[in-house]
Design an enzyme around this catalytic site. Sequence first.
Site, PDB file in Angstrom:
ATOM      1  N   LYS A  23       0.835  -1.209   0.000  1.00 37.88           N
ATOM      2  CA  LYS A  23       0.000   0.000   0.000  1.00 37.88           C
ATOM      3  C   LYS A  23       0.864   1.251   0.000  1.00 37.88           C
ATOM      4  O   LYS A  23       1.797   1.369   0.781  1.00 37.88           O
ATOM      5  CB  LYS A  23      -0.898   0.019   1.243  1.00 37.88           C
ATOM      6  CG  LYS A  23      -1.947  -1.066   1.242  1.00 37.88           C
ATOM      7  CD  LYS A  23      -2.998  -0.822   2.306  1.00 37.88           C
ATOM      8  CE  LYS A  23      -2.598  -1.368   3.640  1.00 37.88           C
ATOM      9  NZ  LYS A  23      -3.663  -1.292   4.645  1.00 37.88           N
ATOM     10  N   GLU A  54      -5.517  -5.437  11.229  1.00 40.01           N
ATOM     11  CA  GLU A  54      -6.264  -4.297  11.776  1.00 40.01           C
ATOM     12  C   GLU A  54      -6.596  -4.492  13.255  1.00 40.01           C
ATOM     13  O   GLU A  54      -7.356  -3.709  13.842  1.00 40.01           O
ATOM     14  CB  GLU A  54      -7.582  -4.112  10.991  1.00 40.01           C
ATOM     15  CG  GLU A  54      -7.390  -3.660   9.566  1.00 40.01           C
ATOM     16  CD  GLU A  54      -7.034  -2.188   9.488  1.00 40.01           C
ATOM     17  OE1 GLU A  54      -7.729  -1.369  10.101  1.00 40.01           O
ATOM     18  OE2 GLU A  54      -6.025  -1.870   8.830  1.00 40.01           O
TER      19      GLU A  54
HETATM   20  N1  LIG Z   1       1.996   1.452   3.525  1.00 39.76           N
HETATM   21  C1  LIG Z   1       1.536   1.014   4.648  1.00 39.76           C
HETATM   22  O1  LIG Z   1       0.938  -0.010   4.711  1.00 39.76           O
HETATM   23  C2  LIG Z   1       1.820   1.785   5.905  1.00 39.76           C
HETATM   24  C3  LIG Z   1       1.880   1.096   7.107  1.00 39.76           C
HETATM   25  C4  LIG Z   1       2.174   1.806   8.257  1.00 39.76           C
HETATM   26  C5  LIG Z   1       2.349   3.176   8.196  1.00 39.76           C
HETATM   27  N2  LIG Z   1       2.253   3.820   7.000  1.00 39.76           N
HETATM   28  C6  LIG Z   1       2.423   5.288   6.943  1.00 39.76           C
HETATM   29  O2  LIG Z   1       3.669   5.617   7.537  1.00 39.76           O
HETATM   30  C7  LIG Z   1       3.575   6.865   8.207  1.00 39.76           C
HETATM   31  C8  LIG Z   1       4.073   6.695   9.610  1.00 39.76           C
HETATM   32  O3  LIG Z   1       5.364   6.136   9.583  1.00 39.76           O
HETATM   33  P1  LIG Z   1       6.571   6.737  10.433  1.00 39.76           P
HETATM   34  O4  LIG Z   1       6.181   6.796  11.861  1.00 39.76           O
HETATM   35  O5  LIG Z   1       7.785   5.995  10.037  1.00 39.76           O
HETATM   36  O6  LIG Z   1       6.572   8.276   9.903  1.00 39.76           O
HETATM   37  P2  LIG Z   1       7.721   9.299   9.544  1.00 39.76           P
HETATM   38  O7  LIG Z   1       8.344   8.977   8.262  1.00 39.76           O
HETATM   39  O8  LIG Z   1       7.111  10.647   9.679  1.00 39.76           O
HETATM   40  O9  LIG Z   1       8.821   9.118  10.693  1.00 39.76           O
HETATM   41  C9  LIG Z   1       8.515   9.478  12.027  1.00 39.76           C
HETATM   42  C10 LIG Z   1       9.558  10.479  12.571  1.00 39.76           C
HETATM   43  O10 LIG Z   1      10.784   9.800  12.805  1.00 39.76           O
HETATM   44  C11 LIG Z   1      11.872  10.547  12.238  1.00 39.76           C
HETATM   45  N3  LIG Z   1      12.900   9.577  11.929  1.00 39.76           N
HETATM   46  C12 LIG Z   1      12.900   8.671  10.926  1.00 39.76           C
HETATM   47  N4  LIG Z   1      13.949   7.851  11.035  1.00 39.76           N
HETATM   48  C13 LIG Z   1      14.648   8.253  12.111  1.00 39.76           C
HETATM   49  C14 LIG Z   1      15.825   7.782  12.761  1.00 39.76           C
HETATM   50  N5  LIG Z   1      16.450   6.684  12.334  1.00 39.76           N
HETATM   51  N6  LIG Z   1      16.252   8.443  13.853  1.00 39.76           N
HETATM   52  C15 LIG Z   1      15.578   9.514  14.335  1.00 39.76           C
HETATM   53  N7  LIG Z   1      14.462  10.002  13.785  1.00 39.76           N
HETATM   54  C16 LIG Z   1      13.989   9.363  12.687  1.00 39.76           C
HETATM   55  C17 LIG Z   1      11.264  11.265  11.078  1.00 39.76           C
HETATM   56  O11 LIG Z   1      12.016  12.394  10.738  1.00 39.76           O
HETATM   57  C18 LIG Z   1       9.885  11.623  11.621  1.00 39.76           C
HETATM   58  O12 LIG Z   1       9.952  12.804  12.376  1.00 39.76           O
HETATM   59  C19 LIG Z   1       2.120   7.269   8.135  1.00 39.76           C
HETATM   60  O13 LIG Z   1       1.972   8.251   7.130  1.00 39.76           O
HETATM   61  C20 LIG Z   1       1.390   6.003   7.735  1.00 39.76           C
HETATM   62  O14 LIG Z   1       0.214   6.260   7.009  1.00 39.76           O
HETATM   63  C21 LIG Z   1       2.011   3.158   5.855  1.00 39.76           C
END
Ligand SMILES: NC(=O)c1ccc[n+]([C@@H]2O[C@H](COP(=O)([O-])OP(=O)(O)OC[C@H]3O[C@@H](n4cnc5c(N)ncnc54)[C@H](O)[C@@H]3O)[C@@H](O)[C@H]2O)c1
Length: 402
Positions: free
Chosen positions: A154, A257
């Site tokens: 996705k 979910e």
């Molecule tokens: N495709 C899918 O099935 C799926 C599944 C789960 C989540 N998602 C999506 O992913 C997003 C959430 O993911 P996320 O939490 O990774 O978001 P993100 O990419 O915003 O990362 C979260 C925070 O961590 C920081 N960060 C990233 N790597 C780091 C590191 N190694 N050290 C320090 N800081 C770091 C980023 O700068 C950001 O502030 C949502 O938009 C969600 O919809 C998609």
Amino acid sequence: VTRDNATAGYGDRWQVRRIKLGDVDYPYHYGYDCLDLIAQEIAALDADRLVMVTDDTVLALHGGALLPRLRALAPVDVLSHARGEAMKSLPQLMEYIERALAAGATRRSVVVAFGGGVPGNLAGLLAGLLFRGVRLVHIPTTTIAAMDSVLSLKQAINSSRGKNHIGTYYAPSAVFTDVRMLQTLPTRELRSGLCEAAKNCLAIRSAALPKLRRQFLAGGDWSAPSALLWLLDESIQAKTAVTARDSREQRAGLVLEYGHTVGHAVELAVNRRRSGGISHGEAVAFGMVVAANLAQRRGWLSEADVAVHEEIVAALGAPLWLPPDLSIDEIIAIVREDNKRGYLPPAPDSAPFVLLAALGQPAGDPELPLVPVRLDEVSSVLASRCHRSPRYADTLASGVTV
Ligand SMILES: NC(=O)c1ccc[n+]([C@@H]2O[C@H](COP(=O)([O-])OP(=O)(O)OC[C@H]3O[C@@H](n4cnc5c(N)ncnc54)[C@H](O)[C@@H]3O)[C@@H](O)[C@H]2O)c1
């Protein structure tokens, strides 16, 4: 899923599992301190350019280690944005498409998603749209991305009306995780993904629960490389077990979910009040506690099973109680609109939930693991999760074993 130590001499530091989702099949390489090996694998793709999508935080923390290795392979265009969910927008995606084309991207170029789920989703759509699809590799740097989003096809960005409204399915050519990079994550971000990993153990891989509890309940270090590598491997196995025949996560994959119906409602309600007030994983963890209570009321889960949920959720620092400023009516109003509506025949005043018949075993049809739950049942469980009762406080404080 198959696993092998493909690269001789690196032992546990470098593993490969093949991810099979429907007719899609890609390798997931993971290890500790393995950027050289990652670059070696990317070299084999023989790209004319690498188009990296990242955010400014990840770039500052880890770009210095990765970029020289990639620049030794091909010209690298770095497309970086400010961190955060707000960047998952159509204007941001459009800007990246234009910049990639202006830089000279071709059908032989490879898009490199470097960061969390936000760069991952933007990169996924960029790769899917450029020339109707160029190759994509993920280098996830958050636990959410490494243990969850890169195991899904996705890809989505947000519309002005809601989250993940614009998207499609697109598969990577490969995924590479160096858990060393996960160690710079703030505790809250680290734990958010671990809540999803714990969800996978509770709902799908209950055989992993004894180890999970042994390792982590006594204040174990969640960020230790061995812990991260183990949870990553468990997540890969859990997710692929249910999505192998359901790559779109619309049948057996719906078990993923678990905890999300109430979890999503709480996440939305808290973030309406204070942005970033609760992480996705924390909200899902609370949603699992509610789901466990619902299942217990139906005689499916035992008190001990509910206690296992509570112990793990508490150990992850996620809430066991409804945040005090939320109203049950507001949560119910959001649950009523849940996006799993439509999978089951419409039933008034009820919503489809993933509930467990036993730990690791969803209730209902394995090919559609949803059951209708009356909204007044949900209200009643939420009412019981509003105030810290002495019983639960005492049990958790004493580190009960069940
Ligand atoms: N495709 C899918 O099935 C799926 C599944 C789960 C989540 N998602 C999506 O992913 C997003 C959430 O993911 P996320 O939490 O990774 O978001 P993100 O990419 O915003 O990362 C979260 C925070 O961590 C920081 N960060 C990233 N790597 C780091 C590191 N190694 N050290 C320090 N800081 C770091 C980023 O700068 C950001 O502030 C949502 O938009 C969600 O919809 C998609």
